[in-house]
Scaffold this motif. Structure first.
Motif, PDB file in Angstrom:
ATOM      1  N   VAL A  70      -3.965  -4.517  -5.918  1.00 21.50           N
ATOM      2  CA  VAL A  70      -4.173  -3.124  -5.540  1.00 21.50           C
ATOM      3  C   VAL A  70      -5.384  -2.633  -6.329  1.00 21.50           C
ATOM      4  O   VAL A  70      -5.436  -2.793  -7.551  1.00 21.50           O
ATOM      5  CB  VAL A  70      -2.944  -2.248  -5.870  1.00 21.50           C
TER       6      VAL A  70
ATOM      7  N   GLN B  65       0.837  -1.205   0.000  1.00 26.13           N
ATOM      8  CA  GLN B  65       0.000   0.000   0.000  1.00 26.13           C
ATOM      9  C   GLN B  65       0.871   1.254   0.000  1.00 26.13           C
ATOM     10  O   GLN B  65       0.594   2.199  -0.739  1.00 26.13           O
ATOM     11  CB  GLN B  65      -0.938   0.008   1.207  1.00 26.13           C
TER      12      GLN B  65
ATOM     13  N   ILE C  98      -6.149   4.516  -2.971  1.00 28.00           N
ATOM     14  CA  ILE C  98      -6.291   3.060  -2.968  1.00 28.00           C
ATOM     15  C   ILE C  98      -7.552   2.682  -2.191  1.00 28.00           C
ATOM     16  O   ILE C  98      -7.747   3.110  -1.060  1.00 28.00           O
ATOM     17  CB  ILE C  98      -5.042   2.395  -2.348  1.00 28.00           C
TER      18      ILE C  98
ATOM     19  N   CYS D 129      -6.003  -3.066  -0.804  1.00 28.20           N
ATOM     20  CA  CYS D 129      -4.642  -3.504  -1.102  1.00 28.20           C
ATOM     21  C   CYS D 129      -4.356  -4.741  -0.260  1.00 28.20           C
ATOM     22  O   CYS D 129      -4.594  -4.740   0.941  1.00 28.20           O
ATOM     23  CB  CYS D 129      -3.674  -2.370  -0.756  1.00 28.20           C
TER      24      CYS D 129
END
Length: 186
Positions: free
Chosen positions: A161, A134, A143, A146
């Protein structure tokens, strides 16, 4: 109607109507909490997350026949700030000896299922963690999820991801594809 006199002339007085109070934000901010140790209970989750702020509810999902934990839960907060803070500070933290994975609950999984903003990252060093993945990919965009895949406490050498936008995923792929990390080429 009330009347008031100004300079000896009657002037009607209107009292302004009070403005209605703004409506309360009754939304609940829901976080998915996964990769839980099988021994984690609702009480454990409450103890971990209540340090952030008041919790609306916690639901640990269990097998309907055996009662065994399915190793994921939803933790719901009353405010966006508390949920965001929990996501920021508790993601990848250890609970009962195992790092937990937190992400926003996605009521509509279309983004995840289409794969538009998802990356598959392979050839990771066995010591590589979800938190490190991450950190490495966070410079390219927001994000949503992850994870380094693992089984029985050992990583499988690959991870995933998921970004909020496809452009972030493409930028990350272009920048990091073939990069050497801990002696292994991603």
């Amino acid at each position: 109607m009330a009347v008031q006199f100004m300079f000896g002339v009657p002037v009607p007085v209107t009292t302004p109507k009070p403005k209605p109070a703004p409506e309360a934000d009754n939304r609940i901010w829901s976080l998915y909490v996964g990769d839980l140790d099988p021994q984690v209970t609702e009480a454990d989750l409450i103890d971990k997350f209540r340090l952030i702020g008041p919790i609306a509810s916690v639901r640990l999902y269990r097998d309907s026949f055996t009662g065994d934990s399915l190793r994921y839960a939803y933790v719901n907060f009353f405010t966006l700030l508390d949920a965001s803070t929990a996501l920021c500070f508790l993601n990848h933290k250890v609970l009962k000896g195992k790092p937990i994975r937190i992400m926003w609950s996605q009521r509509y999984p279309l983004t995840r299922k289409t794969g538009i903003a998802n990356l598959f990252v392979k050839n990771l060093h066995p010591s590589f963690t979800s938190a490190q993945l991450q950190t490495m990919f966070s410079t390219f965009g927001k994000i949503l999820s992850c994870k380094v895949a693992a089984e029985n406490g050992k990583t499988k050498g690959f991870g995933f991801v998921q970004y909020d936008f496809g452009q972030s995923a493409m930028t990350a792929r272009n920048a990091l594809h073939g990069t050497l990390v801990k002696g292994k080429k991603m």
